[in-house]
Design a protein around this motif. Structure first.
Motif, PDB file in Angstrom:
ATOM      1  N   LYS A 237       0.814  -1.213   0.000  1.00 32.78           N
ATOM      2  CA  LYS A 237       0.000   0.000   0.000  1.00 32.78           C
ATOM      3  C   LYS A 237       0.843   1.256   0.000  1.00 32.78           C
ATOM      4  N   GLY A 238       1.970   1.209  -0.666  1.00 31.08           N
ATOM      5  CA  GLY A 238       2.786   2.391  -0.831  1.00 31.08           C
ATOM      6  C   GLY A 238       3.304   2.957   0.458  1.00 31.08           C
ATOM      7  N   GLY A 239       3.255   4.298   0.558  1.00 33.34           N
ATOM      8  CA  GLY A 239       3.834   4.970   1.699  1.00 33.34           C
ATOM      9  C   GLY A 239       3.121   4.706   3.012  1.00 33.34           C
ATOM     10  N   PHE A 240       1.903   4.167   2.943  1.00 30.15           N
ATOM     11  CA  PHE A 240       1.144   3.918   4.169  1.00 30.15           C
ATOM     12  C   PHE A 240       1.250   2.475   4.644  1.00 30.15           C
ATOM     13  N   LYS A 241       2.195   1.717   4.085  1.00 32.91           N
ATOM     14  CA  LYS A 241       2.240   0.290   4.423  1.00 32.91           C
ATOM     15  C   LYS A 241       2.579   0.059   5.883  1.00 32.91           C
ATOM     16  N   VAL A 242       3.462   0.867   6.456  1.00 34.07           N
ATOM     17  CA  VAL A 242       3.834   0.660   7.863  1.00 34.07           C
ATOM     18  C   VAL A 242       2.646   0.962   8.767  1.00 34.07           C
ATOM     19  N   VAL A 243       1.980   2.117   8.544  1.00 35.77           N
ATOM     20  CA  VAL A 243       0.822   2.474   9.359  1.00 35.77           C
ATOM     21  C   VAL A 243      -0.281   1.439   9.184  1.00 35.77           C
ATOM     22  N   SER A 244      -0.471   0.972   7.949  1.00 37.17           N
ATOM     23  CA  SER A 244      -1.496  -0.028   7.677  1.00 37.17           C
ATOM     24  C   SER A 244      -1.209  -1.322   8.422  1.00 37.17           C
ATOM     25  N   GLN A 245       0.035  -1.737   8.413  1.00 31.98           N
ATOM     26  CA  GLN A 245       0.394  -2.971   9.108  1.00 31.98           C
ATOM     27  C   GLN A 245       0.179  -2.837  10.616  1.00 31.98           C
ATOM     28  N   ILE A 246       0.592  -1.689  11.188  1.00 33.54           N
ATOM     29  CA  ILE A 246       0.420  -1.476  12.622  1.00 33.54           C
ATOM     30  C   ILE A 246      -1.064  -1.469  12.980  1.00 33.54           C
ATOM     31  N   TRP A 247      -1.879  -0.750  12.188  1.00 31.13           N
ATOM     32  CA  TRP A 247      -3.309  -0.664  12.477  1.00 31.13           C
ATOM     33  C   TRP A 247      -3.971  -2.036  12.373  1.00 31.13           C
ATOM     34  N   HIS A 248      -3.641  -2.785  11.328  1.00 31.37           N
ATOM     35  CA  HIS A 248      -4.228  -4.114  11.164  1.00 31.37           C
ATOM     36  C   HIS A 248      -3.863  -5.016  12.331  1.00 31.37           C
ATOM     37  N   THR A 249      -2.624  -4.910  12.803  1.00 29.44           N
ATOM     38  CA  THR A 249      -2.188  -5.738  13.927  1.00 29.44           C
ATOM     39  C   THR A 249      -2.910  -5.346  15.208  1.00 29.44           C
ATOM     40  N   ILE A 250      -3.101  -4.035  15.431  1.00 29.80           N
ATOM     41  CA  ILE A 250      -3.820  -3.585  16.625  1.00 29.80           C
ATOM     42  C   ILE A 250      -5.257  -4.106  16.620  1.00 29.80           C
ATOM     43  N   VAL A 251      -5.927  -4.004  15.477  1.00 30.71           N
ATOM     44  CA  VAL A 251      -7.324  -4.427  15.381  1.00 30.71           C
ATOM     45  C   VAL A 251      -7.468  -5.927  15.620  1.00 30.71           C
ATOM     46  N   HIS A 252      -6.469  -6.701  15.191  1.00 32.28           N
ATOM     47  CA  HIS A 252      -6.557  -8.158  15.282  1.00 32.28           C
ATOM     48  C   HIS A 252      -5.613  -8.729  16.345  1.00 32.28           C
ATOM     49  N   LEU A 253      -5.372  -7.970  17.422  1.00 32.27           N
ATOM     50  CA  LEU A 253      -4.516  -8.486  18.485  1.00 32.27           C
ATOM     51  C   LEU A 253      -5.104  -9.761  19.090  1.00 32.27           C
ATOM     52  N   PRO A 254      -4.283 -10.776  19.306  1.00 30.46           N
ATOM     53  CA  PRO A 254      -4.755 -11.964  20.020  1.00 30.46           C
ATOM     54  C   PRO A 254      -5.209 -11.588  21.430  1.00 30.46           C
ATOM     55  N   PRO A 255      -6.169 -12.318  22.004  1.00 33.70           N
ATOM     56  CA  PRO A 255      -6.749 -11.939  23.304  1.00 33.70           C
ATOM     57  C   PRO A 255      -5.719 -11.762  24.414  1.00 33.70           C
ATOM     58  N   ARG A 256      -4.730 -12.653  24.506  1.00 32.81           N
ATOM     59  CA  ARG A 256      -3.761 -12.540  25.591  1.00 32.81           C
ATOM     60  C   ARG A 256      -2.866 -11.317  25.420  1.00 32.81           C
ATOM     61  N   ILE A 257      -2.473 -11.020  24.192  1.00 28.53           N
ATOM     62  CA  ILE A 257      -1.652  -9.830  23.955  1.00 28.53           C
ATOM     63  C   ILE A 257      -2.466  -8.567  24.237  1.00 28.53           C
ATOM     64  N   ARG A 258      -3.744  -8.577  23.868  1.00 29.66           N
ATOM     65  CA  ARG A 258      -4.585  -7.423  24.172  1.00 29.66           C
ATOM     66  C   ARG A 258      -4.717  -7.230  25.684  1.00 29.66           C
ATOM     67  N   ALA A 259      -4.844  -8.336  26.414  1.00 31.89           N
ATOM     68  CA  ALA A 259      -4.946  -8.237  27.878  1.00 31.89           C
ATOM     69  C   ALA A 259      -3.665  -7.674  28.486  1.00 31.89           C
ATOM     70  N   ILE A 260      -2.510  -8.096  27.969  1.00 30.35           N
ATOM     71  CA  ILE A 260      -1.235  -7.558  28.437  1.00 30.35           C
ATOM     72  C   ILE A 260      -1.185  -6.051  28.198  1.00 30.35           C
ATOM     73  N   CYS A 261      -1.634  -5.640  27.015  1.00 31.20           N
ATOM     74  CA  CYS A 261      -1.610  -4.213  26.677  1.00 31.20           C
ATOM     75  C   CYS A 261      -2.544  -3.403  27.568  1.00 31.20           C
ATOM     76  N   MET A 262      -3.730  -3.945  27.883  1.00 28.67           N
ATOM     77  CA  MET A 262      -4.664  -3.214  28.728  1.00 28.67           C
ATOM     78  C   MET A 262      -4.147  -3.091  30.164  1.00 28.67           C
ATOM     79  N   ALA A 263      -3.505  -4.148  30.655  1.00 25.06           N
ATOM     80  CA  ALA A 263      -2.898  -4.058  31.983  1.00 25.06           C
ATOM     81  C   ALA A 263      -1.816  -2.976  32.006  1.00 25.06           C
ATOM     82  N   GLN A 264      -1.027  -2.924  30.939  1.00 24.55           N
ATOM     83  CA  GLN A 264       0.011  -1.893  30.828  1.00 24.55           C
ATOM     84  C   GLN A 264      -0.606  -0.496  30.764  1.00 24.55           C
ATOM     85  N   PHE A 265      -1.723  -0.377  30.061  1.00 24.89           N
ATOM     86  CA  PHE A 265      -2.401   0.917  29.912  1.00 24.89           C
ATOM     87  C   PHE A 265      -2.767   1.511  31.267  1.00 24.89           C
TER      88      PHE A 265
END
Length: 544
Positions: A237-265
């Motif tokens: 996706k051109g110049g937006f490939k890095v942002v696109s990859q990060i956003w896609h990964t955030i949206v589809h975080l596995p449940p345990r990784i999301r829980a780790i992130c929320m505890a950190q938050f």
């Protein structure tokens, strides 16, 4: 399929030496943070900024973490540099950070060389100091992102907790050196060869220390080289490939990784004001309740506040240093319920009897949140810098675990997602005459991950470790924005004027009062409330 060449390895004849070399750059990184957290707030107050405006400056930390760490992590994941994916970012970031640190320390001299008008020079000095802080934060975050991913990439899955624990140890050493150095009267000790004030000399020492420690780690570690990365349509996706990859990964975080992130938050809503304001809080408590009248009129109030805060944090650093060695021995690894350390032969029978009573890392993390909350609930009631020091020191062991547990849990999860299942991982060579390996879609190659001579180590290298650690940092930095907004509001209400101890060039009518509660203590109290929420967020991991 991804293709790789070479084998990751670390110099050193023992595991302890290899771990120390791998994480040595953490000493330099935390030295820089220690100097910044101890001296930059009073430094900006001494230039004439109010506390509310100073708190807005510290948006540099979360902003740089939010932008730099995910992007650097994603770019490094795809890097095909012959020097490896992480080490070039460590070297470049360390050099830039060192340059900006020295600029910060000598801001007045640099501005004074070009501008003669005193009023104009004062405004430019403030602007230059703020820009230098932003530059330091942005460049040091690049170093941090690459350094964390380097540990995950290099160590096997069963060594992820060990690597995180060594990182915590090195962090404690770095902070300890920073606070011990800050507590010493450097101009009296070193003369004026590195500058004529405490702050100038600390920035020079921090710059040299960062370049040295990062240089040693880069020299000691050899990365395997990415030849060709796995094809992913999102990367087209051109110049937006890095942002696109990060956003896609955030949206589809596995449940345990999301829980780790929320505890950190939730945890970091509390840790942010503690890390950036607690030394200033101790120094102000000293000036408000304990200092003699002549000390309040000192011409070097910045140095006095920095030294008082640093002296208190020496004890804190000793606690965190000891905890970084002891806690990993009494806490089970998150990836192996049967995990034990290898005790000395003379203590083996005793330790083996105690193994079954060891808490797991998740329980320890929950207890760390609770201890931090308990200590900071009493912050508004501190009327002595000694009591404030006790409260800060109670947070030493919780900080140990807070800086170690999220990385350990995330390192295990990333490697599991990568298919690094120890000896069951598989690979195939491109040809019998080539050193290039193909990585299967869900499996990683077996490789020697600790020593060039250790050919039986298990595999790990999570290909997307940079992205996942960047996302964890997003969940670390967003609460810092929240903390910045809250502290700005609190400072504007409780202490709207300039610091009476530091801003000597201000008119007395511009100084804020010191009769009410200390504004920083209120920020710490709110952080304690957030830590209570973090307890429940962390407990969710047990049920996922």
């Amino acid at each position: 399929m991804s293709r790789w060449t070479g084998q990751p390895s670390i110099r050193g004849s023992t595991e302890a030496m290899r771990m120390a070399l791998l994480t040595l750059n953490t000493v330099g990184i935390t030295f820089v943070w220690g100097v910044e957290q101890t001296y930059c707030t009073p430094y900006l107050l001494s230039l004439g900024l109010t506390k509310s405006k100073t708190s807005l400056v510290w948006i540099a930390g979360p902003l740089s973490g939010l932008i730099v760490q995910p992007i650097v992590g994603a770019l490094a994941d795809e890097s095909k540099s012959k020097w490896g994916r992480r080490r070039p970012f460590i070297v470049i970031g360390a050099i830039l950070s060192a340059f900006c640190l020295v600029t910060l320390g000598f801001t007045k001299e640099i501005v004074g060389y070009f501008v003669s008008d005193e009023k104009t020079a004062q405004h430019l000095t403030i602007s230059t100091a703020i820009l230098a802080i932003y530059a330091v934060d942005f460049s040091i975050n690049a170093v941090m992102s690459a350094a964390r991913s380097l540990v995950v990439d290099t160590l096997p899955i069963e060594k992820q907790q060990t690597g995180s624990a060594w990182g915590s140890r090195m962090s404690a050493i770095g902070h300890g050196i920073a606070y011990a150095t800050g507590a010493v009267d450097l101009p009296s000790l070193l003369g004026t060869s590195l500058g004529d004030t405490q702050f100038k000399q600390l920035t020079v020492i921090a710059a040299l220390g960062l370049v040295f420690t990062c240089g040693v780690t880069v020299w000691a570690v050899t990365e395997r080289i990415l030849v060709a990365s796995r094809h992913d349509p999102r990367k087209d996706k051109g110049g937006f490939k890095v942002v696109s990859q990060i956003w896609h990964t955030i949206v589809h975080l596995p449940p345990r990784i999301r829980a780790i992130c929320m505890a950190q938050f939730w945890a970091w809503i509390g840790w942010f004001p503690f890390l950036f304001y607690s030394t200033t809080w101790i120094g102000e408590t000293y000036f408000r309740y304990d200092a003699a009248h002549d000390a309040k009129d000192s011409g070097d109030a910045l140095g006095e506040i920095g030294r008082v805060g640093s002296e208190a944090f020496i004890v804190y650093s000793v606690i965190t240093f000891l905890g970084s060695w002891i806690l990993p021995m009494v806490i089970r690894s998150p990836d192996d319920e049967s995990y034990t350390q290898r005790p000395p032969q003379s203590l083996r029978s005793t330790v083996e009897k105690l193994n079954k009573y060891k808490p797991d890392l998740l329980t320890a993390w929950v207890c760390a949140h609770a201890t931090f909350a308990f200590a900071m609930f009493f912050a508004p009631f501190a009327t002595s810098f000694r009591f404030a020091t006790v409260l800060v020191c109670l947070c030493g062991l919780p900080w140990n675990i807070a800086s170690w547990a999220p990385s350990a849990f995330l390192g295990v999860e990333v490697n599991k997602l990568s298919g690094a299942a120890g000896s069951s991982a598989s690979h195939r060579r491109l040809s019998h005459d080539s050193n290039i390996e193909l990585e299967e879609m869900n499996e990683l190659s077996n490789s020697s991950l600790l020593s060039p001579d250790d050919s039986h180590s298990k595999s790990t290298t999570g290909q997307l470790s940079g992205v996942y650690f960047g996302i964890l940092n997003i969940y670390t930095t967003i609460p810092q924005f929240i903390g910045t907004i809250l502290s700005t509001i609190i400072f504007s209400i409780l202490e709207p004027g300039k610091s009476p101890e530091l801003a000597h060039n201000a008119h007395p009518d511009e100084h804020h009062g010191t009769d009410g509660p200390n504004a920083i203590s209120i920020c710490l109290f709110i952080g304690a409330c957030s830590a209570v929420v973090a307890i429940f967020a962390t407990r969710r991991l047990r049920y996922l």
